[in-house]
Write a protein that holds these residues in place. Sequence first.
Motif, short mmCIF file in Angstrom:
data_model
loop_
_atom_site.label_atom_id
_atom_site.label_comp_id
_atom_site.label_asym_id
_atom_site.label_seq_id
_atom_site.Cartn_x
_atom_site.Cartn_y
_atom_site.Cartn_z
N LYS A 29 0.51 -1.08 0.09
CA LYS A 29 -0.33 0.77 0.05
C LYS A 29 0.86 1.06 0.58
CE LYS A 29 -4.23 -1.75 2.33
NZ LYS A 29 -5.32 -1.71 3.04
N ALA A 30 2.06 0.90 0.68
CA ALA A 30 3.38 1.92 0.85
C ALA A 30 3.64 2.87 -0.58
CB ALA A 30 3.97 2.18 1.58
N ALA A 31 3.75 1.37 -1.46
CA ALA A 31 4.42 1.42 -2.41
C ALA A 31 3.53 2.39 -3.29
CB ALA A 31 4.96 0.44 -2.57
N ASN A 32 2.18 1.27 -3.34
CA ASN A 32 1.68 1.94 -4.51
C ASN A 32 1.33 3.83 -3.71
OD1 ASN A 32 0.86 0.49 -6.39
ND2 ASN A 32 -1.68 1.09 -5.85
N ALA A 33 1.28 4.41 -2.77
CA ALA A 33 0.64 5.35 -2.66
C ALA A 33 1.94 6.69 -3.47
CB ALA A 33 1.06 5.80 -1.36
N LYS A 34 3.32 5.60 -3.36
CA LYS A 34 4.26 7.13 -3.93
C LYS A 34 4.05 6.91 -5.04
CE LYS A 34 7.74 5.90 -0.10
NZ LYS A 34 9.47 5.20 0.31
N ARG A 35 3.74 5.93 -6.25
CA ARG A 35 3.57 5.63 -7.01
C ARG A 35 1.96 6.84 -7.88
NH1 ARG A 35 3.49 -0.46 -6.46
NH2 ARG A 35 5.85 -1.14 -7.08
N LEU A 36 1.51 6.25 -6.52
CA LEU A 36 0.38 7.48 -7.27
C LEU A 36 0.25 8.64 -7.69
CD1 LEU A 36 -3.38 5.35 -5.96
CD2 LEU A 36 -2.52 6.09 -7.79
N ALA A 37 1.31 8.78 -6.04
CA ALA A 37 1.52 10.52 -5.76
C ALA A 37 2.66 11.30 -7.22
CB ALA A 37 2.70 10.31 -4.68
N ALA A 38 3.59 10.23 -7.70
CA ALA A 38 4.59 10.04 -8.92
C ALA A 38 3.77 9.81 -9.77
CB ALA A 38 5.50 8.72 -8.29
N ALA A 39 2.83 9.68 -10.31
CA ALA A 39 1.74 9.96 -10.93
C ALA A 39 0.61 10.67 -11.42
CB ALA A 39 0.67 8.52 -11.44
N LYS A 40 0.54 11.43 -10.34
CA LYS A 40 0.06 12.50 -10.49
C LYS A 40 1.07 13.84 -10.60
CE LYS A 40 -3.40 11.60 -7.13
NZ LYS A 40 -3.96 11.78 -5.74
N GLY A 41 2.37 13.35 -9.93
CA GLY A 41 3.26 14.83 -10.28
C GLY A 41 3.30 14.65 -11.62
N ALA A 42 3.40 13.55 -12.28
CA ALA A 42 4.24 13.69 -13.63
C ALA A 42 3.11 14.46 -14.87
CB ALA A 42 4.01 12.12 -13.95
N ASP A 49 3.79 10.33 -20.42
CA ASP A 49 4.13 8.64 -21.00
C ASP A 49 4.85 8.47 -19.18
OD1 ASP A 49 4.09 8.81 -23.05
OD2 ASP A 49 6.06 9.23 -23.93
N ASP A 50 5.53 8.71 -18.22
CA ASP A 50 5.34 8.37 -17.17
C ASP A 50 4.58 8.67 -16.01
OD1 ASP A 50 8.20 8.89 -17.58
OD2 ASP A 50 8.87 10.51 -16.32
N ALA A 51 3.22 10.05 -16.10
CA ALA A 51 2.56 8.94 -15.46
C ALA A 51 1.69 8.32 -16.03
CB ALA A 51 1.66 10.32 -15.95
N ILE A 52 1.72 7.93 -17.31
CA ILE A 52 0.90 6.81 -17.70
C ILE A 52 2.09 5.61 -17.21
CG2 ILE A 52 0.89 5.09 -19.77
CD1 ILE A 52 -0.30 7.43 -21.01
N ARG A 53 2.40 5.58 -16.88
CA ARG A 53 3.33 4.32 -16.51
C ARG A 53 3.37 3.67 -15.52
NH1 ARG A 53 8.56 4.20 -14.03
NH2 ARG A 53 8.74 6.60 -15.12
N GLN A 54 3.84 5.16 -13.92
CA GLN A 54 2.86 5.11 -13.26
C GLN A 54 1.91 4.39 -12.63
OE1 GLN A 54 5.62 5.35 -10.81
NE2 GLN A 54 7.23 6.20 -11.59
N ALA A 55 0.59 4.85 -13.33
CA ALA A 55 -0.58 5.02 -13.35
C ALA A 55 -0.81 3.38 -13.42
CB ALA A 55 -1.57 6.21 -13.84
N GLY A 56 -0.25 3.34 -14.30
CA GLY A 56 -0.28 1.46 -14.50
C GLY A 56 0.37 0.52 -14.10
N ASP A 57 1.43 1.06 -13.28
CA ASP A 57 2.18 0.14 -12.53
C ASP A 57 0.90 -0.15 -11.35
OD1 ASP A 57 4.02 -0.19 -13.73
OD2 ASP A 57 5.47 1.31 -12.79
N ALA A 58 0.26 1.31 -10.45
CA ALA A 58 -0.50 1.20 -9.15
C ALA A 58 -1.69 0.22 -9.47
CB ALA A 58 -0.62 2.74 -8.93
#
Length: 85
Positions: A29-42, A49-58
């Motif tokens: 859950k913590a790792a996913n929260a970081k992915r979502l935050a990174a996706a939002k920032g991107a 492309d970064d946002a899509i990758r991070q959100a997809g990973d999440a």
Amino acid sequence: LDRAVRLAPDDRDVARMRRDVAAALADVKAANAKRLAAAKGALEEGRFDDAIRQAGDAARAWPEDRQAPKLLKQAEDASETFRSN
């Protein structure tokens, strides 16, 4: 695991497994929260492309998370709009 807890609620191994599972879940859950935050920032920075990758990973890491697919769609839509202009 729930069945093991019901069958042997005082067993040390069962208690250890419960703690291990709870810790692993918290880590995911913590790792996913970081992915979502990174996706939002991107997304905010126009790095679609970064946002899509991070959100997809999440979305793949925690399918029960309802934010990830929404953010992925947002990033995909923004990318499509940007590319078509």
